[in-house]
Design an enzyme around this catalytic site. Structure first.
Site, short mmCIF file in Angstrom:
data_model
loop_
_atom_site.label_atom_id
_atom_site.label_comp_id
_atom_site.label_asym_id
_atom_site.label_seq_id
_atom_site.Cartn_x
_atom_site.Cartn_y
_atom_site.Cartn_z
N SER A 76 0.84 -1.20 0.00
CA SER A 76 0.00 0.00 0.00
C SER A 76 0.88 1.25 0.00
O SER A 76 1.56 1.52 -0.97
CB SER A 76 -0.96 -0.03 1.20
OG SER A 76 -1.93 0.98 1.11
N GLU A 114 -5.66 -5.54 -4.78
CA GLU A 114 -5.50 -6.14 -3.46
C GLU A 114 -4.98 -7.57 -3.63
O GLU A 114 -5.27 -8.25 -4.62
CB GLU A 114 -6.82 -6.14 -2.70
CG GLU A 114 -7.30 -4.75 -2.29
CD GLU A 114 -7.83 -3.94 -3.46
OE1 GLU A 114 -8.20 -4.53 -4.50
OE2 GLU A 114 -7.86 -2.70 -3.35
N HIS A 167 -4.39 -0.50 -3.84
CA HIS A 167 -5.81 -0.77 -3.60
C HIS A 167 -6.59 -0.44 -4.87
O HIS A 167 -7.67 0.16 -4.83
CB HIS A 167 -6.35 0.05 -2.42
CG HIS A 167 -5.73 -0.30 -1.11
ND1 HIS A 167 -6.06 -1.44 -0.42
CD2 HIS A 167 -4.79 0.33 -0.38
CE1 HIS A 167 -5.36 -1.48 0.71
NE2 HIS A 167 -4.58 -0.43 0.74
#
Length: 299
Positions: free
Chosen positions: A148, A217, A190
């Site tokens: 992330s 993801e 994401h």
């Protein structure tokens, strides 16, 4: 330039990737979806000393570092890693302390957790810690892994803000400098769950030489020598190549107005597919034309 280190960038985990449940063993089939479908296991396999590698989890990006750090330690321990610890760096002066620098020097793997990528660059950027990881990445058998925020900050150019729903309105996507391990790409995370393709489109149309990388993801890329990218994990990687853009209204519209783009090329990668950053050529591992390509190569 020959780069000895490896870069593993991860799009983030869905909720079932969490180790926060108290009854870990009973829920291991669900909890390990993110970890055992290739991401953390691949980090171990690619690392210098495998399960004996020294791994430091860097929680700087997170606002809940005391909760996030132990979760990664549990995950790595479950996969057999024997030498994992958490390194909390919450202030710039900590990034220059001798204790922190010594631990980084001894590490085979640094994994940067999710959170806010601007925290990573504002706290670590330009410090001795930053210089050290760049040196290790270029000159040692070392892995920088980031999930992330840790992934988004790995490149020289970094997206740090931008609405997904209004991303194709001029000025909605905010870009700054990242940690600079790899140039020529810009990374968003994401990607599928949060519908961020518009953010990447705007980032690329403003600088078409930069390849946009959108990580879904449970999905990542293993990048070797800053040239070859291999998709790992269970989801999708979206690549946005702006070099063949024919036209756009980007410079003609006012801030906040919609952007038009003609002929923006995209690629979709899944597990084991590869992409060459030098030639911009993609290879699909399970191509429907595999037999034909093999016959041509044999000839």
């Amino acid at each position: 330039m020959n780069i000895r280190g490896k870069l593993i960038i991860i799009g983030g985990a869905v909720d079932k990737g969490s180790f926060t449940e108290t009854n870990l063993d009973a829920n291991v089939a669900n909890n390990l979806n993110f970890f055992e479908t290739g991401i953390l296991k691949r980090i171990l396999n690619e690392s210098k000393n495998k399960i004996d590698s020294r791994i430091e989890v860097i929680t700087t990006a997170s606002k809940i570092p005391r909760e996030i750090g132990p979760e990664y330690v549990k995950a790595f321990n479950y996969l057999g890693a024997k030498n994992v610890d958490v390194l909390h760096i919450e202030k710039r002066e900590q990034a220059t302390s001798q204790e922190v620098l010594d631990r980084v020097k001894a590490a085979d793997v640094l994994i940067f957790t999710g959170g806010d990528q601007l925290r990573l660059t504002s706290i670590l950027g330009g410090t001795e810690f930053h210089d050290l990881i760049l040196d290790k990445y270029h000159n040692e058998d070392f892995i920088y892994a980031g999930t992330s925020a840790g992934a988004a900050a790995a490149s020289n150019t970094m997206i740090y803000q931008g609405s997904s729903s209004e991303a194709l309105l001029k000025g909605e996507v905010k870009i700054t400098s990242g940690l600079g391990l790899i140039d020529g790409v810009i990374i968003d995370t994401h990607f599928v769950q949060r519908g961020r393709i518009g953010r990447l489109f705007q980032a690329v149309v403003g600088n078409p030489k930069v390849l946009g990388i959108g990580l879904g993801e449970d999905t990542g890329l293993l990048i070797t020598n800053n040239e070859k990218m291999e998709a790992i994990g269970s989801g999708l990687v979206i690549l946005v190549d702006g070099r063949e853009i024919k036209d756009t209204n980007l410079t003609q519209v006012e801030m906040g107005q919609p952007i038009s783009i003609n002929h923006l090329v995209t690629h979709v990668m899944s597990k084991y597919d590869t992409f060459d950053l030098k030639t911009h050529k993609m290879n699909i591992q399970s191509s429907q034309y595999a037999d034909e390509l093999k016959m041509l190569s044999d000839d």
